[in-house]
Design a protein around this motif. Sequence first.
Motif, PDB file in Angstrom:
ATOM      1  N   VAL A  71      34.237 -78.382  43.250  1.00  0.00           N
ATOM      2  CA  VAL A  71      34.076 -77.828  41.905  1.00  0.00           C
ATOM      3  C   VAL A  71      35.364 -77.074  41.552  1.00  0.00           C
ATOM      4  CG1 VAL A  71      31.578 -77.516  42.168  1.00  0.00           C
ATOM      5  CG2 VAL A  71      33.115 -75.641  42.790  1.00  0.00           C
ATOM      6  N   TYR A  72      35.420 -76.546  40.326  1.00  0.00           N
ATOM      7  CA  TYR A  72      36.505 -75.622  39.986  1.00  0.00           C
ATOM      8  C   TYR A  72      35.954 -74.523  39.090  1.00  0.00           C
ATOM      9  CZ  TYR A  72      40.830 -73.550  38.528  1.00  0.00           C
ATOM     10  OH  TYR A  72      41.834 -72.649  38.300  1.00  0.00           O
ATOM     11  N   LEU A  73      36.074 -73.283  39.562  1.00  0.00           N
ATOM     12  CA  LEU A  73      35.623 -72.124  38.785  1.00  0.00           C
ATOM     13  C   LEU A  73      36.844 -71.376  38.245  1.00  0.00           C
ATOM     14  CD1 LEU A  73      32.910 -72.950  39.953  1.00  0.00           C
ATOM     15  CD2 LEU A  73      32.480 -70.580  40.581  1.00  0.00           C
ATOM     16  N   PRO A  74      36.640 -70.542  37.218  1.00  0.00           N
ATOM     17  CA  PRO A  74      37.783 -69.917  36.541  1.00  0.00           C
ATOM     18  C   PRO A  74      38.648 -69.028  37.438  1.00  0.00           C
ATOM     19  CG  PRO A  74      35.806 -69.687  35.221  1.00  0.00           C
ATOM     20  CD  PRO A  74      35.369 -70.215  36.550  1.00  0.00           C
ATOM     21  N   PRO A  78      35.752 -60.885  35.320  1.00  0.00           N
ATOM     22  CA  PRO A  78      35.580 -59.623  34.594  1.00  0.00           C
ATOM     23  C   PRO A  78      35.396 -58.467  35.590  1.00  0.00           C
ATOM     24  CG  PRO A  78      34.068 -61.313  33.773  1.00  0.00           C
ATOM     25  CD  PRO A  78      34.677 -61.841  35.021  1.00  0.00           C
ATOM     26  N   LEU A 111      40.271 -58.153  33.015  1.00  0.00           N
ATOM     27  CA  LEU A 111      39.930 -59.307  33.844  1.00  0.00           C
ATOM     28  C   LEU A 111      40.905 -59.321  35.015  1.00  0.00           C
ATOM     29  CD1 LEU A 111      39.887 -61.890  30.909  1.00  0.00           C
ATOM     30  CD2 LEU A 111      37.884 -60.807  31.951  1.00  0.00           C
ATOM     31  N   GLU A 123      27.690 -65.399  40.311  1.00  0.00           N
ATOM     32  CA  GLU A 123      27.313 -65.256  38.896  1.00  0.00           C
ATOM     33  C   GLU A 123      26.759 -66.586  38.374  1.00  0.00           C
ATOM     34  OE1 GLU A 123      27.354 -65.474  34.698  1.00  0.00           O
ATOM     35  OE2 GLU A 123      28.756 -66.636  35.920  1.00  0.00           O
ATOM     36  N   ARG A 127      22.488 -67.682  37.333  1.00  0.00           N
ATOM     37  CA  ARG A 127      22.016 -68.258  36.078  1.00  0.00           C
ATOM     38  C   ARG A 127      21.354 -69.618  36.265  1.00  0.00           C
ATOM     39  NH1 ARG A 127      25.698 -70.005  33.078  1.00  0.00           N
ATOM     40  NH2 ARG A 127      27.554 -69.459  34.271  1.00  0.00           N
ATOM     41  N   TRP A 139      29.368 -76.114  48.054  1.00  0.00           N
ATOM     42  CA  TRP A 139      30.488 -76.344  47.140  1.00  0.00           C
ATOM     43  C   TRP A 139      31.801 -75.821  47.716  1.00  0.00           C
ATOM     44  CZ3 TRP A 139      28.252 -74.719  41.656  1.00  0.00           C
ATOM     45  CH2 TRP A 139      27.227 -75.620  41.303  1.00  0.00           C
TER      46      TRP A 139
ATOM     47  N   ASP B  34      29.851 -75.881  32.694  1.00  0.00           N
ATOM     48  CA  ASP B  34      29.232 -74.913  31.794  1.00  0.00           C
ATOM     49  C   ASP B  34      30.158 -73.724  31.626  1.00  0.00           C
ATOM     50  OD1 ASP B  34      28.905 -73.208  33.928  1.00  0.00           O
ATOM     51  OD2 ASP B  34      26.727 -73.173  33.845  1.00  0.00           O
ATOM     52  N   TYR B  35      29.835 -72.878  30.677  1.00  0.00           N
ATOM     53  CA  TYR B  35      30.684 -71.722  30.431  1.00  0.00           C
ATOM     54  C   TYR B  35      30.497 -70.684  31.515  1.00  0.00           C
ATOM     55  CZ  TYR B  35      32.336 -73.438  26.005  1.00  0.00           C
ATOM     56  OH  TYR B  35      32.961 -74.178  25.044  1.00  0.00           O
ATOM     57  N   SER B  36      31.537 -69.938  31.788  1.00  0.00           N
ATOM     58  CA  SER B  36      31.492 -68.894  32.813  1.00  0.00           C
ATOM     59  C   SER B  36      31.299 -67.542  32.150  1.00  0.00           C
ATOM     60  CB  SER B  36      32.799 -68.895  33.587  1.00  0.00           C
ATOM     61  OG  SER B  36      33.822 -68.319  32.790  1.00  0.00           O
ATOM     62  N   SER B  37      31.390 -66.488  32.941  1.00  0.00           N
ATOM     63  CA  SER B  37      31.227 -65.140  32.405  1.00  0.00           C
ATOM     64  C   SER B  37      32.476 -64.678  31.654  1.00  0.00           C
ATOM     65  CB  SER B  37      30.906 -64.171  33.534  1.00  0.00           C
ATOM     66  OG  SER B  37      31.870 -64.308  34.563  1.00  0.00           O
ATOM     67  N   VAL B  38      33.553 -65.462  31.727  1.00  0.00           N
ATOM     68  CA  VAL B  38      34.736 -65.132  30.923  1.00  0.00           C
ATOM     69  C   VAL B  38      34.740 -66.061  29.716  1.00  0.00           C
ATOM     70  CG1 VAL B  38      37.240 -65.060  30.838  1.00  0.00           C
ATOM     71  CG2 VAL B  38      36.060 -64.401  32.918  1.00  0.00           C
ATOM     72  N   LEU B  42      35.690 -72.365  31.698  1.00  0.00           N
ATOM     73  CA  LEU B  42      34.635 -73.257  32.170  1.00  0.00           C
ATOM     74  C   LEU B  42      34.421 -73.180  33.681  1.00  0.00           C
ATOM     75  CD1 LEU B  42      35.630 -76.534  30.295  1.00  0.00           C
ATOM     76  CD2 LEU B  42      33.814 -74.924  29.668  1.00  0.00           C
ATOM     77  N   ASN B  43      33.174 -73.400  34.100  1.00  0.00           N
ATOM     78  CA  ASN B  43      32.882 -73.792  35.465  1.00  0.00           C
ATOM     79  C   ASN B  43      32.833 -75.316  35.482  1.00  0.00           C
ATOM     80  OD1 ASN B  43      32.385 -71.157  36.632  1.00  0.00           O
ATOM     81  ND2 ASN B  43      30.483 -71.107  35.441  1.00  0.00           N
ATOM     82  N   TYR B  44      33.711 -75.956  36.244  1.00  0.00           N
ATOM     83  CA  TYR B  44      33.663 -77.411  36.406  1.00  0.00           C
ATOM     84  C   TYR B  44      32.706 -77.699  37.555  1.00  0.00           C
ATOM     85  CZ  TYR B  44      37.848 -77.579  33.480  1.00  0.00           C
ATOM     86  OH  TYR B  44      38.736 -77.449  32.441  1.00  0.00           O
ATOM     87  N   LEU B  45      31.540 -78.266  37.227  1.00  0.00           N
ATOM     88  CA  LEU B  45      30.491 -78.507  38.218  1.00  0.00           C
ATOM     89  C   LEU B  45      30.753 -79.820  38.969  1.00  0.00           C
ATOM     90  CD1 LEU B  45      27.526 -77.363  35.949  1.00  0.00           C
ATOM     91  CD2 LEU B  45      28.778 -76.021  37.660  1.00  0.00           C
ATOM     92  N   GLU B 160      41.134 -71.700  29.971  1.00  0.00           N
ATOM     93  CA  GLU B 160      41.773 -72.241  31.166  1.00  0.00           C
ATOM     94  C   GLU B 160      41.397 -73.718  31.242  1.00  0.00           C
ATOM     95  OE1 GLU B 160      40.402 -70.692  34.906  1.00  0.00           O
ATOM     96  OE2 GLU B 160      42.038 -71.621  36.021  1.00  0.00           O
ATOM     97  N   LEU B 162      42.403 -77.629  33.434  1.00  0.00           N
ATOM     98  CA  LEU B 162      43.117 -78.303  34.519  1.00  0.00           C
ATOM     99  C   LEU B 162      43.963 -79.410  33.932  1.00  0.00           C
ATOM    100  CD1 LEU B 162      40.091 -78.576  36.947  1.00  0.00           C
ATOM    101  CD2 LEU B 162      41.938 -76.908  37.016  1.00  0.00           C
TER     102      LEU B 162
END
Lengths: 481, 481
Positions: A71-74, A78, A111, A123, A127, A139, B34-38, B42-45, B160, B162
Amino acid sequence: MAKDNKKLVQSITSREEDFAQWYTDVVREAELCDYSSVKGCLNYLPNGYAIWENIQADLDKRFKETGVENVYLPMLIPENLLQKEADHVEGFAPEVAWVTHGGMERLQERLCIRPTSETLFCELWSRTVQSYRDLPKVWNQWNSVLRWEKTTRPFLRSREFLWQEGHTIHATYEEAEERTLMMWKVYRDFISESLAIPFVAGRKTESEKFAGAQDTYTVEALMHDGKALQAATSHFFGNGFPDAYDIKYLDKNNELHSVYETSWGLSTRIIGAIIMVHGDDSGLVLPPRIAPKQVRVIPVAQHKEGVLDRSEELLAAIRAEGLRADIDESEKSPGWKFSEQEMLGIPVRVELGPKDIENGQAVLVRRDTREKTVVSIDDVPAVLKELLETVQQDMYDRAKAFLDSHIDEAQTMDEMKAKFTDNRGFIKAMWCGDESCEEMIKTETGGAGSRCLIEDEEPISDRCVCCGKPAKYKVFWGKAY
Amino acid sequence: MAKDNKKLVQSITSREEDFAQWYTDVVREAELCDYSSVKGCLNYLPNGYAIWENIQADLDKRFKETGVENVYLPMLIPENLLQKEADHVEGFAPEVAWVTHGGMERLQERLCIRPTSETLFCELWSRTVQSYRDLPKVWNQWNSVLRWEKTTRPFLRSREFLWQEGHTIHATYEEAEERTLMMWKVYRDFISESLAIPFVAGRKTESEKFAGAQDTYTVEALMHDGKALQAATSHFFGNGFPDAYDIKYLDKNNELHSVYETSWGLSTRIIGAIIMVHGDDSGLVLPPRIAPKQVRVIPVAQHKEGVLDRSEELLAAIRAEGLRADIDESEKSPGWKFSEQEMLGIPVRVELGPKDIENGQAVLVRRDTREKTVVSIDDVPAVLKELLETVQQDMYDRAKAFLDSHIDEAQTMDEMKAKFTDNRGFIKAMWCGDESCEEMIKTETGGAGSRCLIEDEEPISDRCVCCGKPAKYKVFWGKAY
């Protein structure tokens, strides 16, 4: 131009004379990386990044065989999210970089650039995970992280570095513990099989474990100067971390439960370990499995008729065998080309001159031992394939012999101090479990900390090497990068 | 649990009813990101990231075949470095995020998170390139960049994202121009062959080119709603950019020269294009070459004896053919499993029930056309291999027919306005070259900008469609993402 006149080998300090300077020289001359215009941040150059690409491909395959999904997270976290788990924020807050403005506006909340991503994964899962059907999540991401380090060294410690970070959650304690140990084994297999690096491995003490983890399992390699390097770690979090982020799931009976978490990582530090375990006074020595080029063909007297043509034919035959190979057709002298191939650590070179061609042969020279073999040209590809396997195994065996000869034990502090002067490496000694003794040992030995616990061996004595009180643990002690 | 009761297909809006909502629904239900907390990140699932991994592997191989080497440069850029090239800083400064604190300290100079890395590559080369022997540099990196966008949409526009960014410098204008065009061709080949996406392509106008570039070459795909999406760009910088960063080299005669630069990139936006070109009211339709799973085996009446065993044997045989395949052995109903496979866009499913086994056959169902084929079980792997090639080609052909039927031309503004109401897509029309006309056309048509110049066709007329003055260019106009 400068490059053609200087003497390549003389441009690096000898390993015995000044190990730190040797390391810096090799990194520079092999053009692996250099510093950028931002203090403490590296440019990973083609020769260095190609090693990382091969590490990624190999390790990623091993991960996926155990069911890992990428996966890739930001990159941004925050401030309030970072602060949810107390130990974790205490461990990382002092060393993060803060973004305060986006475009022309001041942000309402700061941030930080991720120093690690446990908080973001938690986080997300808080959800999206509701039912036992959503578990487990196994992951991983390949990314860069940033820690505002004060002192930096190429690959070993830099502000931004590349790594992979795996994060998992599970319905049970046992399953999460099993995953922690499974990934620890994946690292051990990878590091010994693909990097030809031997190690000691075990659980970390309380003071050395990851911020927020219940247990950290480490792989500790020994560098040629007798200092240890933490090569990979696998962390078991229990349910503390996920509880702090309120990740719960409903089981089949509609009852609410905690989840259990792990994380595990390996970074570009490992390139530093490859350099410092295998390198010598002529430069890098790369293990064939992860070497960007495994073979370099070097034509000798290439101006003579037929030499370049025959060399290129040979290169094509070597590549057809599935080996990563190139050719140096530049106008440099053969001796100069040999030095460059040695500096880059290319595992085997193939020399081919007019006389060789006349005799239908080529000369194979191993980078690790400099051993030469004369081989019939037609046999070169097949012989190379076997030879590279031999080189890989021999490199591991030599490093293993070095490691074994640098493990010792101590019953008293005097013995411990003396051994850390004469014979650096790992010293086994008993410990009471008090952090004050751990600190004292570090001070008295000039920096040897606990590397990991030894849980599968008989005790040396029943007393702590430091305070003499009853011993709880047998420990590997060592100075470390 | 919720998941087992809801009706999957009914959970997405129809494409004709509300295209934007359909897009959002597909991204969510196929669990791509989906969108992240920032905000805006994005969170790339796993389902989305796996598409990106296949894009990376395919495109990276094409790059390397042209001599590209991969590197990794830092994510942070000092403010003074960003400001060296005037057009570039003007283009990017308003949309970067600023780091002002590292650890506990306020930084002396602000650092921005890279929105793109021309400045970093130039800084590195200004220090390390001296001689003609150091040229060319043909480098690329796979990384994330950050731009402080105000409105964001999954994959299409996020803060952000990729991408890969290639950067090269060359000794001559011609060589750099050739590289710009070569990489433009690599993108066109990749997008048509691997993604089954047709396009129009050409040079950008002055106002639409990259900040600091002399020429930008673009690939413009057409989405199902008639809007264009810029799928990849290749930029030629001439020597303006490298001169601003003082990159010079000495030739063989010891004379000092400028270098010539290119850069080129493709981002995760392309995943948005894959969704919007190929998707339908049942969800994603993925081209076989980049689909994370190409085949899913779905046992029917799996509780009956032998069904699961036979299905697993078949899966093994399919995998042995080198295809990416999985199996759905969950306890959901077959209909539900079919819907999920369709939602995920897996190109072909193989249905296998007790009767099929009795008859020694299996049913293959194409995702794109829903066409069913009954095949002898032993032939399944070989038939699948061919069928996937057919699906890939048919997907391209259908998209190409759609594109061709959405290209039109206009001689007057009235015609142009009418066509952008009735029949969205690309309209060819003549243009005088003035930016005021370009702006005017955009306003009058409700947003159709110049997508690219058409340089290999006869003019439609000798007058600008907007002002009636002499025309200099023939242009593809279109509304765009």
